[in-house]
Design a protein around this motif. Structure first.
Motif, short mmCIF file in Angstrom:
data_model
loop_
_atom_site.label_atom_id
_atom_site.label_comp_id
_atom_site.label_asym_id
_atom_site.label_seq_id
_atom_site.Cartn_x
_atom_site.Cartn_y
_atom_site.Cartn_z
N LEU A 86 19.09 72.02 52.22
CA LEU A 86 18.02 72.63 51.45
C LEU A 86 18.61 73.60 50.43
O LEU A 86 18.07 74.67 50.17
CB LEU A 86 17.01 73.34 52.36
CG LEU A 86 16.11 72.44 53.19
CD1 LEU A 86 15.03 73.24 53.89
CD2 LEU A 86 15.45 71.36 52.34
N GLY A 87 19.77 73.24 49.89
CA GLY A 87 20.31 74.01 48.76
C GLY A 87 19.44 73.77 47.55
O GLY A 87 18.55 72.92 47.57
N THR A 88 19.72 74.51 46.48
CA THR A 88 18.83 74.44 45.31
C THR A 88 18.63 73.02 44.80
O THR A 88 17.50 72.58 44.58
CB THR A 88 19.41 75.28 44.16
OG1 THR A 88 19.91 76.49 44.70
CG2 THR A 88 18.36 75.59 43.13
N ALA A 89 19.75 72.31 44.62
CA ALA A 89 19.65 70.98 44.03
C ALA A 89 18.86 70.04 44.94
O ALA A 89 18.04 69.25 44.47
CB ALA A 89 21.05 70.43 43.76
N CYS A 90 19.10 70.14 46.23
CA CYS A 90 18.43 69.26 47.16
C CYS A 90 16.97 69.63 47.32
O CYS A 90 16.09 68.77 47.40
CB CYS A 90 19.13 69.28 48.52
SG CYS A 90 20.76 68.56 48.45
N TYR A 91 16.70 70.93 47.36
CA TYR A 91 15.33 71.38 47.49
C TYR A 91 14.48 70.87 46.32
O TYR A 91 13.36 70.42 46.50
CB TYR A 91 15.30 72.91 47.54
CG TYR A 91 13.91 73.49 47.45
CD1 TYR A 91 13.08 73.52 48.58
CD2 TYR A 91 13.41 73.97 46.25
CE1 TYR A 91 11.79 74.02 48.49
CE2 TYR A 91 12.12 74.47 46.16
CZ TYR A 91 11.32 74.49 47.28
OH TYR A 91 10.05 74.98 47.20
N ALA A 125 22.32 75.15 53.81
CA ALA A 125 22.15 75.50 52.41
C ALA A 125 23.36 75.03 51.64
O ALA A 125 24.34 75.72 51.54
CB ALA A 125 21.98 77.01 52.27
N CYS A 126 23.30 73.83 51.16
CA CYS A 126 24.32 73.24 50.29
C CYS A 126 25.59 72.84 51.02
O CYS A 126 26.26 73.64 51.63
CB CYS A 126 24.69 74.15 49.13
SG CYS A 126 25.64 73.29 47.88
N VAL A 127 25.91 71.58 50.97
CA VAL A 127 27.16 71.10 51.53
C VAL A 127 28.14 70.78 50.41
O VAL A 127 29.21 70.23 50.65
CB VAL A 127 26.97 69.88 52.45
CG1 VAL A 127 26.31 70.30 53.73
CG2 VAL A 127 26.16 68.80 51.78
N GLY A 128 27.78 71.11 49.20
CA GLY A 128 28.73 71.00 48.10
C GLY A 128 28.77 69.64 47.42
O GLY A 128 29.71 69.34 46.71
N CYS A 129 27.77 68.80 47.63
CA CYS A 129 27.75 67.59 46.80
C CYS A 129 26.36 67.44 46.21
O CYS A 129 25.67 66.45 46.39
CB CYS A 129 28.20 66.35 47.53
SG CYS A 129 27.67 66.23 49.20
N CYS A 130 26.01 68.48 45.49
CA CYS A 130 24.66 68.61 44.92
C CYS A 130 24.33 67.48 43.95
O CYS A 130 23.16 67.24 43.67
CB CYS A 130 24.54 69.93 44.20
SG CYS A 130 25.42 71.26 44.99
S1 FES Z 1 22.17 71.65 47.20
FE1 FES Z 1 22.35 70.10 48.66
S2 FES Z 1 24.45 69.64 48.54
FE2 FES Z 1 24.28 71.33 47.19
#
Ligand code: FES
Ligand SMILES: Cc1cc2nc3c(=O)[nH]c(=O)nc-3n(C[C@H](O)[C@H](O)[C@H](O)COP(=O)(O)O)c2cc1C
Lengths: 179, 636
Positions: A86-91, A125-130
């Motif tokens: 649920l990091g920014t890009a994924c959210y 929160a983000c695994v680094g492959c946004c």
């Molecule tokens: S926001 Fe999901 S991998 Fe970076």
């Protein structure tokens, strides 16, 4: 949480092993907790008690650390761990909807483990492959572009995988008995 | 016999590495990008496919794992370097394409340019990445090697003059390193942009027998991955920068504080440390000199606040990662109470370049006050997602429209979020702001560590502000009352707004609270947490008002304010896809054969909208005042 048979012994020997190999200084506390979690999958209360005794750090402090850091879990994970990003890009592309689909399928909430201890569900929160958003981590495998319909596919694959290993074990057992 | 000097030892190492690389390059090589982004797109399977096909055909070619080349939108990717041809990069690989490439190019002599993205060296046949429109804006320094070298093989780095800056520095005095970094005005890339040289000097003058160098690889900004990519693709560059720093300030021990969520980065860095130590580039008497320095990894445990300098040190000391008030600064009293340098991954990565090419060269790039390049992870609603490096001073518009090739699906640009939870959302009118530490700050955002998320008309700015606040609220360590309770209160208000609740005073209260939290918090987590709210309030005030006054979400995102609706004229009676896709059995077939959504059962998961075949496109989202005809609702 009720410990299963043999778990107590496993915890004891694992924690002793980790403690023996480290210098037991305050600085080593987080690495110790990380190693124990890496082996057991979580930090049982019993393990924290022994670590507290072994390092001389108060039980409250050990527990404090374990709850402060998101990485530590206090309940056992399932055989299969699913982490929804649920990091920014994924959210922004519906990570929360993916998470809800898993919650519905597994009939648990994020942060929980199914009662048969087969699956657990977490948010990260983000695994680094946004660029692959929305991302889900299934047992350490990162999978990108997970649509809600793919959720069913993932669960089905895990279930079939489970059944296969179980079938295989049964088969081996049968083979063994025949011999 | 006199001791060999560092330059001599290094030259030998370099010659060996070069010889080995040349001999390897005499053979056809397939370089597969297996950084986390590639792997999540299936790169490991692509690698196996190549290996299997090559073996089946009995070809003489090596398959090598490399890092991230930055064009993540086209993952999985591979570069084929065959003697006699310019190396060519292919994207969007699958097993069919691999089969084709092996047959036509590896076995045959047809580079299949129709599938190629770009060549990597200038040639007469096919364009390179530099020939793309974006090539005019990009300038790769610290990303130069990423995706080209084998991160698991130190020789791959050395052969490209890796560790030559170290050899050069060790032949001179430590002061020379410090002077060069100071003269270059290298500003920290972890967010605040504090000049590294000044920090280093304070640490050098901090007395004490023991000193520490720590690399901040906590990269907590959700939606940013530059540091991960560099560590996975070119770890030695960062190690070399750290050793140079240690030499300048006289430290013997260093740590890389790496985020828990980055297992591949941890693994690559550990491998790199071991290899560097084996070659005498770390450990005692580095390159035969009298300088000793060693490195170790400390794995973070998943707390955003631990990216903050003092919290990071507390966490390394086995305590809860809570920030402390400063001064004393880390440079005088840091890890174990000793003078400590903490810099970001990218900050260290620039150092070898500055030592090799000089401060003047570095200052030629970028702007007067922010020299050098800026590295961004470009994600969200932008065509070319990935990792980009541009000189400071490039405008946001150039970055998004030229380098990123604009927004996909002909959508309208709405905002760009820079700097993660501490940053802000900038609208179209701010796109001509040049990217440098000070201009971005003046515009209300921050440079941050380099996460850049593009948003289009389908993104609700209230929901975005709510998202970031939920993040900071959850990550607040709880030490400061304003940060702990103020953010909670703000989140409650934002939750209400996304449900269409609130009144005329709500927005005033929200702004007031935001200012209180900003002023009443100790560390930058709390001080900057209100930024996403303040910038959206400033630039997208109308969206907030639409939620409150009309109960309408203009972007059709906030779930309490929208509903899904099947347009009868568009629905094909013969298709059942939506019914099958619905997890709650909310879609049913009416007597007239059309489908309809039972709004009571609908959980608004958007499954049906995605499932409805594009030729019908019958499912839409509605928000007041547009709602399905009341009659329709009752007709069932
Ligand atoms: S926001 Fe999901 S991998 Fe970076
Ligand atoms: C809440 C918070 C989180 C931070 N996270 C990071 C981070 O993930 N990586 C980073 O390099 N700096 C982070 N910083 C900035 C560090 O405190 C520090 O300024 C930086 O690491 C110094 O390195 P630099 O001078 O090279 O930028 C964070 C700061 C705050 C307040």
């Amino acid at each position: 949480m009720q410990l299963k048979e043999g778990e107590k012994e496993q915890i004891l020997s694992c924690v002793k092993d980790v403690l023996n190999k480290s210098s037991k200084k305050r600085e080593d506390l987080i690495p110790i907790l990380q190693k124990v979690q890496a082996k057991l999958g979580y930090l049982p209360a019993l393990a924290m008690e022994i670590i507290s005794e072994g390092t001389g750090v108060s039980g409250a402090d050990v527990y404090g650390l374990a709850t402060f850091y998101n990485q530590f879990r206090l309940i056992p994970p399932g055989d299969h761990q699913i982490k929804v990003c649920l990091g920014t890009a994924c959210y922004m592309v519906g990570g929360d909807i993916t998470l809800e689909s898993f919650e519905r399928r597994m009939e648990i909430k994020e942060g929980e483990t199914t009662s048969d201890r087969r699956y657990s569900l977490e948010r990260v929160a983000c695994v680094g492959c946004c660029t692959m958003a929305p991302v889900v981590v299934v047992d350490d495998e990162v999978e990108g572009k997970v649509t809600p319909t793919r959720v069913d596919g993932i669960m089905l694959a895990l279930k079939n995988g489970n059944d296969q290993t179980k079938d295989k074990q049964d088969q081996e057992q049968e083979d063994g008995e025949q011999q | 016999m006199s001791d060999p000097n560092p330059q001599e030892l290094y030259s030998k190492m370099l010659d060996e590495a070069k010889a080995e690389v040349v001999s390897k390059e005499g053979k056809t090589r397939v370089l597969v990008g297996t950084a986390t982004c590639g792997v999540s797109a299936g790169a490991l399977k692509i690698k196996e496919d190549f290996e299997r096909e090559i073996q089946e055909k009995g070809l003489d070619a090596d398959v090598v794992e490399v890092g991230c080349i930055g064009h993540c939108y086209a993952e999985p990717m591979a570069v084929i370097a065959k003697p006699g041809f310019a190396p060519v990069c292919y994207g969007y690989l699958d097993d069919g394409l691999v089969h084709r490439l092996v047959e036509d190019f590896l076995d045959g002599d047809d580079p299949s340019y129709e599938y190629a993205l770009a060549a990597l060296e200038r040639n007469d046949v096919f364009p390179t990445f530099e020939d793309f429109p974006r090539g005019a804006y990009e300038e790769k320094l610290i990303l130069e090697n990423c995706g080209y070298i084998n991160a698991s093989d130190i020789k791959s780095y050395i052969a490209r003059d890796g560790y030559s800056a170290l050899a050069k520095a060790l032949t001179g005095k430590p002061e020379q390193v410090l002077d060069e970094v100071k003269a270059a005005n290298l500003r920290g890339r972890g967010g605040a942009g504090f000049p590294a040289g000044i920090k280093w000097e304070a640490c050098l003058n901090g007395g004490a027998d023991e000193k520490y160098v720590i690399c901040n690889a906590d990269e907590g900004d959700p939606g940013a991955f530059m540091d991960r990519s560099i560590l996975e693709s070119d770890p030695h560059l960062v190690l070399e920068g750290m050793v140079l720093c240690a030499y300048a300030i006289g430290a013997q021990k260093g740590y890389l504080y790496i985020r828990a969520e980055y297992p591949r980065a941890v693994w690559h860095v550990q491998e790199a440390i071991d290899q560097a130590r084996d070659r005498g580039l770390l450990g005692s008497s580095i390159l035969g000199s009298e300088f000793d320095f060693d490195l170790e990894i400390f794995q973070g445990s998943g707390a955003f606040v631990c990216g903050e300098a003092t919290a990071l040190v507390n966490s390394m000391e086995g305590k809860m990662g809570m920030p402390e008030s400063r001064p004393p600064r880390l440079a005088s009293q840091g890890f174990r109470g000793k003078p400590t340098i903490l810099n970001n991954v990218k900050t260290f990565a620039y150092v070898p370049f500055i030592i090799n090419r000089g401060a003047d060269w570095f200052k030629e790039i970028g702007t007067d006050d922010s020299p050098g390049t800026a590295v961004f992870s470009l994600v969200g609603k932008v065509t070319n997602t990935g990792l980009v490096e541009v000189p400071m001073g490039t405008t946001l518009r150039q970055l998004i429209y030229e380098v990123g090739d604009g927004l996909p699906n002909k959508k309208e640009f709405k905002a760009v979020q820079i700097g993660g939870p501490s940053g802000g959302c900038l609208p179209e009118s701010a796109l001509d702001v040049p990217i440098d530490f000070d201009s971005l700050h003046d515009a209300g955002a921050i440079m941050g560590s380099g996460g850049l998320v593009v948003m289009d008309e389908d993104d609700c700015m209230v929901a975005v502000a709510r998202y970031f606040l939920e993040f900071t609220q959850h990550e607040s360590c709880g030490k400061c009352t304003f940060c702990r309770l103020g953010t909670k209160h703000m989140l409650d208000i934002l939750n209400d707004i996304t449900r269409g609740e609130g009144d005329a005073e709500t927005l005033g209260l929200l702004k007031e609270l935001a200012e209180d939290v900003r002023d009443g918090s100790l560390c930058n987590l709390g001080k900057t947490a209100p930024n996403p709210v303040l910038t959206t309030l400033e630039y997208f005030y109308d969206e907030y008002r639409a939620h409150i006054e009309e109960g309408r979400c203009p972007a059709l995102v906030c779930r309490d304010l929208i509903l899904y609706y099947i347009e009868p004229p568009k629905c094909s009676k013969l298709c059942n896809v939506c019914v099958g896709s619905c997890p709650t059995e909310a879609i049913f077939t009416r007597e007239d054969g059309l489908k309809e959504i039972d709004q009571e059962k609908c959980v608004k998961c958007a499954n049906c909208l995605k499932a409805c075949p594009p030729e019908y496109n019958a499912i839409i989202k509605l928000s007041p005042p547009l709602l399905p005809p009341e009659k329709e609702k009752k007709a069932k």
